[in-house]
Design a protein around this motif. Structure first.
Motif, PDB file in Angstrom:
ATOM      1  N   GLY A   1       7.775  12.493   7.867  1.00  0.00           N
ATOM      2  CA  GLY A   1       7.032  13.504   7.148  1.00  0.00           C
ATOM      3  C   GLY A   1       7.971  14.419   6.377  1.00  0.00           C
ATOM      4  O   GLY A   1       9.184  14.241   6.375  1.00  0.00           O
ATOM      5  N   THR A   2       7.391  15.424   5.732  1.00  0.00           N
ATOM      6  CA  THR A   2       8.202  16.363   4.960  1.00  0.00           C
ATOM      7  C   THR A   2       7.394  17.618   4.666  1.00  0.00           C
ATOM      8  O   THR A   2       6.156  17.591   4.682  1.00  0.00           O
TER       9      THR A   2
ATOM     10  N   GLY B   1       0.782  -1.222   0.000  1.00  0.00           N
ATOM     11  CA  GLY B   1       0.000   0.000   0.000  1.00  0.00           C
ATOM     12  C   GLY B   1       0.815   1.273   0.000  1.00  0.00           C
ATOM     13  O   GLY B   1       0.419   2.277  -0.592  1.00  0.00           O
ATOM     14  N   ASP B   2       1.953   1.278   0.685  1.00  0.00           N
ATOM     15  CA  ASP B   2       2.734   2.507   0.807  1.00  0.00           C
ATOM     16  C   ASP B   2       4.092   2.444   0.115  1.00  0.00           C
ATOM     17  O   ASP B   2       4.862   3.400   0.153  1.00  0.00           O
ATOM     18  N   SER B   3       4.406   1.333  -0.522  1.00  0.00           N
ATOM     19  CA  SER B   3       5.711   1.161  -1.151  1.00  0.00           C
ATOM     20  C   SER B   3       5.533   0.370  -2.445  1.00  0.00           C
ATOM     21  O   SER B   3       4.918  -0.695  -2.439  1.00  0.00           O
ATOM     22  N   PHE B   4       6.083   0.878  -3.541  1.00  0.00           N
ATOM     23  CA  PHE B   4       5.820   0.237  -4.829  1.00  0.00           C
ATOM     24  C   PHE B   4       6.879   0.650  -5.849  1.00  0.00           C
ATOM     25  O   PHE B   4       7.553   1.681  -5.708  1.00  0.00           O
ATOM     26  N   LYS B   5       7.010  -0.146  -6.878  1.00  0.00           N
ATOM     27  CA  LYS B   5       7.993   0.109  -7.941  1.00  0.00           C
ATOM     28  C   LYS B   5       7.321   0.825  -9.103  1.00  0.00           C
ATOM     29  O   LYS B   5       6.220   0.475  -9.505  1.00  0.00           O
TER      30      LYS B   5
ATOM     31  N   ARG C   1       8.582   5.037  -1.536  1.00  0.00           N
ATOM     32  CA  ARG C   1       7.950   4.854  -0.220  1.00  0.00           C
ATOM     33  C   ARG C   1       7.275   6.168   0.138  1.00  0.00           C
ATOM     34  O   ARG C   1       7.909   7.224   0.093  1.00  0.00           O
ATOM     35  N   LEU C   2       5.981   6.116   0.454  1.00  0.00           N
ATOM     36  CA  LEU C   2       5.243   7.331   0.761  1.00  0.00           C
ATOM     37  C   LEU C   2       5.703   7.969   2.069  1.00  0.00           C
ATOM     38  O   LEU C   2       6.031   7.277   3.039  1.00  0.00           O
ATOM     39  N   TYR C   3       5.728   9.302   2.070  1.00  0.00           N
ATOM     40  CA  TYR C   3       5.895  10.036   3.320  1.00  0.00           C
ATOM     41  C   TYR C   3       4.612   9.911   4.157  1.00  0.00           C
ATOM     42  O   TYR C   3       3.531   9.654   3.640  1.00  0.00           O
ATOM     43  N   PHE C   4       4.746  10.070   5.453  1.00  0.00           N
ATOM     44  CA  PHE C   4       3.655  10.253   6.422  1.00  0.00           C
ATOM     45  C   PHE C   4       2.891   8.991   6.822  1.00  0.00           C
ATOM     46  O   PHE C   4       2.411   8.922   7.944  1.00  0.00           O
ATOM     47  N   VAL C   5       2.701   8.021   5.933  1.00  0.00           N
ATOM     48  CA  VAL C   5       1.776   6.932   6.243  1.00  0.00           C
ATOM     49  C   VAL C   5       2.444   5.557   6.189  1.00  0.00           C
ATOM     50  O   VAL C   5       3.436   5.357   5.484  1.00  0.00           O
ATOM     51  N   ASP C   6       1.859   4.644   6.936  1.00  0.00           N
ATOM     52  CA  ASP C   6       2.352   3.270   6.998  1.00  0.00           C
ATOM     53  C   ASP C   6       1.166   2.326   6.861  1.00  0.00           C
ATOM     54  O   ASP C   6       0.308   2.270   7.741  1.00  0.00           O
TER      55      ASP C   6
ATOM     56  N   ARG D   1      14.845   2.007  -1.533  1.00  0.00           N
ATOM     57  CA  ARG D   1      13.627   2.805  -1.647  1.00  0.00           C
ATOM     58  C   ARG D   1      13.913   4.289  -1.412  1.00  0.00           C
ATOM     59  O   ARG D   1      14.828   4.645  -0.670  1.00  0.00           O
ATOM     60  N   THR D   2      13.109   5.133  -2.047  1.00  0.00           N
ATOM     61  CA  THR D   2      13.214   6.566  -1.833  1.00  0.00           C
ATOM     62  C   THR D   2      11.839   7.121  -1.474  1.00  0.00           C
ATOM     63  O   THR D   2      10.819   6.668  -1.987  1.00  0.00           O
ATOM     64  N   TYR D   3      11.831   8.090  -0.550  1.00  0.00           N
ATOM     65  CA  TYR D   3      10.577   8.711  -0.144  1.00  0.00           C
ATOM     66  C   TYR D   3      10.003   9.543  -1.291  1.00  0.00           C
ATOM     67  O   TYR D   3      10.745  10.121  -2.092  1.00  0.00           O
ATOM     68  N   ALA D   4       8.680   9.599  -1.348  1.00  0.00           N
ATOM     69  CA  ALA D   4       8.040  10.350  -2.424  1.00  0.00           C
ATOM     70  C   ALA D   4       6.638  10.786  -2.021  1.00  0.00           C
ATOM     71  O   ALA D   4       6.045  10.263  -1.071  1.00  0.00           O
ATOM     72  N   VAL D   5       6.123  11.762  -2.764  1.00  0.00           N
ATOM     73  CA  VAL D   5       4.736  12.211  -2.679  1.00  0.00           C
ATOM     74  C   VAL D   5       4.091  11.879  -4.012  1.00  0.00           C
ATOM     75  O   VAL D   5       4.678  12.127  -5.066  1.00  0.00           O
ATOM     76  N   VAL D   6       2.893  11.305  -3.975  1.00  0.00           N
ATOM     77  CA  VAL D   6       2.167  10.971  -5.203  1.00  0.00           C
ATOM     78  C   VAL D   6       0.906  11.817  -5.265  1.00  0.00           C
ATOM     79  O   VAL D   6       0.061  11.763  -4.373  1.00  0.00           O
ATOM     80  N   LEU D   7       0.786  12.614  -6.326  1.00  0.00           N
ATOM     81  CA  LEU D   7      -0.350  13.515  -6.498  1.00  0.00           C
ATOM     82  C   LEU D   7      -1.158  13.110  -7.713  1.00  0.00           C
ATOM     83  O   LEU D   7      -0.595  12.847  -8.786  1.00  0.00           O
ATOM     84  N   PHE D   8      -2.478  13.085  -7.558  1.00  0.00           N
ATOM     85  CA  PHE D   8      -3.372  12.739  -8.658  1.00  0.00           C
ATOM     86  C   PHE D   8      -3.923  14.009  -9.308  1.00  0.00           C
ATOM     87  O   PHE D   8      -3.808  15.106  -8.751  1.00  0.00           O
ATOM     88  N   ASP D   9      -4.520  13.841 -10.465  1.00  0.00           N
ATOM     89  CA  ASP D   9      -5.024  14.995 -11.207  1.00  0.00           C
ATOM     90  C   ASP D   9      -6.157  15.711 -10.495  1.00  0.00           C
ATOM     91  O   ASP D   9      -6.465  16.865 -10.806  1.00  0.00           O
ATOM     92  N   ASP D  10      -6.803  15.029  -9.536  1.00  0.00           N
ATOM     93  CA  ASP D  10      -7.865  15.698  -8.779  1.00  0.00           C
ATOM     94  C   ASP D  10      -7.299  16.569  -7.654  1.00  0.00           C
ATOM     95  O   ASP D  10      -8.033  17.166  -6.875  1.00  0.00           O
ATOM     96  N   GLY D  11      -5.960  16.641  -7.585  1.00  0.00           N
ATOM     97  CA  GLY D  11      -5.303  17.473  -6.586  1.00  0.00           C
ATOM     98  C   GLY D  11      -5.052  16.788  -5.263  1.00  0.00           C
ATOM     99  O   GLY D  11      -4.410  17.369  -4.374  1.00  0.00           O
ATOM    100  N   GLU D  12      -5.537  15.567  -5.111  1.00  0.00           N
ATOM    101  CA  GLU D  12      -5.364  14.847  -3.850  1.00  0.00           C
ATOM    102  C   GLU D  12      -4.070  14.045  -3.831  1.00  0.00           C
ATOM    103  O   GLU D  12      -3.533  13.657  -4.867  1.00  0.00           O
ATOM    104  N   ASP D  13      -3.633  13.802  -2.635  1.00  0.00           N
ATOM    105  CA  ASP D  13      -2.398  13.075  -2.374  1.00  0.00           C
ATOM    106  C   ASP D  13      -2.733  11.625  -2.034  1.00  0.00           C
ATOM    107  O   ASP D  13      -3.738  11.346  -1.386  1.00  0.00           O
ATOM    108  N   LEU D  14      -1.891  10.685  -2.467  1.00  0.00           N
ATOM    109  CA  LEU D  14      -2.149   9.270  -2.200  1.00  0.00           C
ATOM    110  C   LEU D  14      -2.198   8.980  -0.706  1.00  0.00           C
ATOM    111  O   LEU D  14      -2.996   8.165  -0.245  1.00  0.00           O
TER     112      LEU D  14
END
Length: 215
Positions: A172-173, A60-64, A75-80, A143-156
């Motif tokens: 966090g970041t 859910g929070d880590s992917f290739k 790897r997503l920031y903030f969530v596990d 793995r590297t930390y990242a933020v994933v943003l969708f076109d609706d403006g929301e964050d994963l």
């Protein structure tokens, strides 16, 4: 007994040393791939047109992902998200995750982990998204930390919290839009309270019944 010809032996050694020198020179001058460099704090690199790569390590929070001819594990920031399988190294983490959601059993939290994996994969396959990263490594892993943003403006990360499929628990970041880390975490906490109240995801899984007192 036949004696080795000293001149022949010397020539063989010279040939060997020449071969080694040629190989070393080739290795020095050949074009080598360069690893992404970490950006200074606050500076994100935007990766567009990335796609999810099917990989057994995805959750859910880590992917290739694949991008620009290369592959990266994010790897997503903030969530596990809950683990999707049980093995010795994650025993303690599974217990913490189960406790976070009010005392789930290990099979229940593993099921929530499978749901989180499917949730993230479906979004990344069906929706357009942009990745923001500073190439900050997760400990000493690939793995590297990242933020994933969708076109609706929301964050994963927010979508996972709203679905009740993760805990707010990791690094966090400051966000790419300049939003302070604590302000973004406040948004996550508000989304979590709503998910918990509406019993979404892992918050809605029936808890283990307490053991009956012995007579």
């Amino acid at each position: 007994m036949r004696r080795k010809h000293p001149k022949l032996t010397r020539n063989l050694w010279i040939a060997v040393w020449l071969l080694v020198a040629v190989i070393q020179s080739w290795d020095f001058f050949r074009e080598k791939p360069t690893a992404p460099k970490a950006e200074p704090d606050g500076f994100f690199v935007e990766l567009k047109n990335a796609r999810l790569v099917d990989d057994p390590g995805n959750d859910g929070d880590s992917f290739k992902i694949a991008h620009d001819g290369g592959e990266h594990v994010l790897r997503l920031y903030f969530v596990d998200c809950p683990e999707k399988r049980q093995y010795a190294l994650v025993e303690g983490r599974l217990k913490d995750q189960a406790g976070y959601f009010g005392g789930l059993s290990i099979p229940q939290i593993l099921n929530a982990g499978a749901q989180a994996k499917a949730f993230t994969e479906n979004l990344l396959k069906e929706e357009d998204f942009t990745i923001q990263t500073r190439w900050e490594r997760v400990y000493d892993s690939e793995r590297t930390y990242a933020v994933v943003l969708f076109d609706d403006g929301e964050d994963l990360a927010i979508k996972l919290v709203e679905a009740g499929l993760c805990r707010i628990h990791t690094k966090g970041t400051m966000m790419p839009d300049g939003q302070h880390e604590f302000d973004f975490e406040k948004r996550l906490r508000e989304a979590e309270r709503e998910a918990k109240a509406e019993k979404r995801g892992a918050w809605g899984i029936p808890k283990r019944a307490p053991p009956k007192p012995k007579k």
